[in-house]
Design an enzyme around this catalytic site. Sequence first.
Site, short mmCIF file in Angstrom:
data_model
loop_
_atom_site.label_atom_id
_atom_site.label_comp_id
_atom_site.label_asym_id
_atom_site.label_seq_id
_atom_site.Cartn_x
_atom_site.Cartn_y
_atom_site.Cartn_z
N ASP A 185 58.63 24.10 63.72
CA ASP A 185 57.14 22.82 63.16
C ASP A 185 57.23 23.50 62.01
OD1 ASP A 185 57.44 21.81 65.52
OD2 ASP A 185 56.65 23.18 66.56
N HIS A 212 54.21 22.02 71.20
CA HIS A 212 55.97 22.08 70.62
C HIS A 212 56.28 20.77 71.03
CE1 HIS A 212 59.68 21.78 68.21
NE2 HIS A 212 60.21 22.49 69.91
N1 LIG Z 1 61.21 25.53 70.33
C1 LIG Z 1 62.17 24.85 69.19
O1 LIG Z 1 61.60 24.82 68.44
C2 LIG Z 1 63.61 24.41 69.69
C3 LIG Z 1 63.63 24.21 70.85
N2 LIG Z 1 65.94 23.85 71.16
C4 LIG Z 1 65.89 23.85 72.48
O2 LIG Z 1 66.61 24.69 72.22
C5 LIG Z 1 67.08 25.17 73.69
C6 LIG Z 1 68.91 25.08 73.86
O3 LIG Z 1 69.13 23.57 72.50
P1 LIG Z 1 70.91 24.24 71.69
O4 LIG Z 1 71.31 25.03 71.16
O5 LIG Z 1 71.57 23.31 70.99
O6 LIG Z 1 71.68 23.76 73.77
P2 LIG Z 1 73.75 24.10 73.96
O7 LIG Z 1 73.66 22.90 75.28
O8 LIG Z 1 73.84 23.36 72.54
O9 LIG Z 1 73.01 25.39 74.46
C7 LIG Z 1 72.82 25.74 75.48
C8 LIG Z 1 73.07 26.78 75.54
O10 LIG Z 1 72.45 27.77 76.69
C9 LIG Z 1 73.25 28.44 77.37
N3 LIG Z 1 72.45 28.35 79.32
C10 LIG Z 1 73.02 27.26 80.53
N4 LIG Z 1 72.08 27.61 81.13
C11 LIG Z 1 72.18 29.30 81.52
C12 LIG Z 1 71.48 30.16 81.63
N5 LIG Z 1 71.34 30.05 83.36
N6 LIG Z 1 71.88 31.62 81.18
C13 LIG Z 1 71.97 31.79 79.92
N7 LIG Z 1 72.90 30.45 78.98
C14 LIG Z 1 73.00 29.17 80.02
C15 LIG Z 1 74.67 26.87 77.72
O11 LIG Z 1 75.90 27.46 78.55
C16 LIG Z 1 75.33 26.67 76.21
O12 LIG Z 1 75.28 27.78 75.95
C17 LIG Z 1 66.96 23.34 74.33
O13 LIG Z 1 66.14 23.38 75.37
C18 LIG Z 1 66.93 22.82 73.08
O14 LIG Z 1 65.78 21.40 73.32
C19 LIG Z 1 66.48 23.09 70.83
C20 LIG Z 1 65.58 23.42 69.25
C21 LIG Z 1 64.66 22.93 68.52
O1 LIG Z 2 63.41 18.11 69.55
C1 LIG Z 2 64.33 18.47 70.27
O2 LIG Z 2 65.01 18.54 71.58
C2 LIG Z 2 64.58 20.46 69.52
C3 LIG Z 2 63.43 20.86 69.51
O3 LIG Z 2 62.20 20.79 69.95
C4 LIG Z 2 63.14 20.62 68.02
O4 LIG Z 2 63.50 20.53 66.93
O5 LIG Z 2 61.81 20.69 67.47
#
Ligand SMILES: NC(=O)C1=CN([C@@H]2O[C@H](COP(=O)(O)OP(=O)(O)OC[C@H]3O[C@@H](n4cnc5c(N)ncnc54)[C@H](O)[C@@H]3O)[C@@H](O)[C@H]2O)C=CC1
Ligand SMILES: O=C([O-])CC(=O)C(=O)O
Length: 350
Positions: A185, A212
């Site tokens: 953010d 967030h």
């Molecule tokens: N805080 C923030 O600003 C942001 C948060 N996110 C969040 O981050 C998370 C991941 O996003 P991506 O990497 O794009 O998803 P993705 O689906 O590409 O990767 C997630 C990974 O987590 C793994 N996974 C699932 N269950 C698991 C477990 N029990 N133990 C270990 N690994 C496990 C999957 O195998 C996968 O490799 C989502 O919840 C997304 O909303 C995404 C962008 C920004």
């Molecule tokens: O928007 C989403 O789902 C992933 C996230 O938290 C971000 O990009 O800020």
Amino acid sequence: MSNFLLRSAESTVRRGAAASSSHLSRRPFSSGPAPDRKVAILGAAGGIGQPLALLMKLNPLVSSLALYDIAGTPGVAADVSHINTRAQVVGYAGEEQLGKALEGSDVVIIPAGVPRKPGMTRDDLFNINAGIVKSLCTAISKYCPNALVNMISNPVNSTVPIASEVFRKAGTYDEKKLFGVTTLDVVRAKTFYAGKAKVPVADVNVPVVGGHAGITILPLFSQATPATNALSDEDIKGLTKRTQDGGTEVVEAKAGKGSATLSMAYAGALFADACLKGLNGDPDVVECSFVQSSITELPFFASKVRLGKNGVEEVLGLGSLSEYEKESLEILKPELKSSIEKGIKFAKEN
Ligand SMILES: NC(=O)C1=CN([C@@H]2O[C@H](COP(=O)(O)OP(=O)(O)OC[C@H]3O[C@@H](n4cnc5c(N)ncnc54)[C@H](O)[C@@H]3O)[C@@H](O)[C@H]2O)C=CC1
Ligand SMILES: O=C([O-])CC(=O)C(=O)O
């Protein structure tokens, strides 16, 4: 460390008065003797996990990098391990290897879980991600209860309270060591402000408070530096909305192929670097993060936080707000409160 990341880190981590000014740290990523530090990434084979593994491998403060996922990590680890930097990389796949991945960790970064598709809110991820976060945090409390935990998995407004409750139940909760990563953010607010105000982005600083998700994300453009009077009230409202909707902008552009991964990996790497610098005793490392807080009536809240040898050293106050920010703050509180309560309730009942 590559120059671009080094420069960005310098502009992100500030010293002293800095918490409220644009004075920049002169300390690069790699200065001073760096003690051994182990970082574990849970969800390391995912869209965020892979580029985050790359960026942490480039960070000279890391001596050991554990890459854990349910599958796919041996390949990611083999790939990243060939980079000729300090960190020794090991991949761990499957629950039976989770303990080994976590043991001895100083910082655990959690991007495990499902991302959004168009039309979904972050809260729509709760049903799947709450259980994932709960089981990973249960393992953290067993294998590395003293680690700093950087929670990326959404909905952060609920997953951080879930983690707190899991740790509390296990008797390991230390509020100084649990962080919701809201750095993206801040990264967005800086980028959008610089573009609109036409100032060099590397000089820009903007605190982002609240939570967030959507309206709970509150960038404080009234405190942005360098200050400008080139922006109208309408411009500020537009920048606020764009920052709040930044994640959705990416989700829609990716059209079903996930949410922000590359910018998130960058933001996650900056925040983890700040945690490591704090652990190593660098003075006045300040970042925004969603932490246990008493600066409002809500038990968790994102604001500027000073990081130190034990994690959170000080949760900084909100500073002076514009009328628009004051109103927005009151409007976000009920949603943030209910997301926090939802997380606590889940962890208590499961
Ligand atoms: N805080 C923030 O600003 C942001 C948060 N996110 C969040 O981050 C998370 C991941 O996003 P991506 O990497 O794009 O998803 P993705 O689906 O590409 O990767 C997630 C990974 O987590 C793994 N996974 C699932 N269950 C698991 C477990 N029990 N133990 C270990 N690994 C496990 C999957 O195998 C996968 O490799 C989502 O919840 C997304 O909303 C995404 C962008 C920004
Ligand atoms: O928007 C989403 O789902 C992933 C996230 O938290 C971000 O990009 O800020």
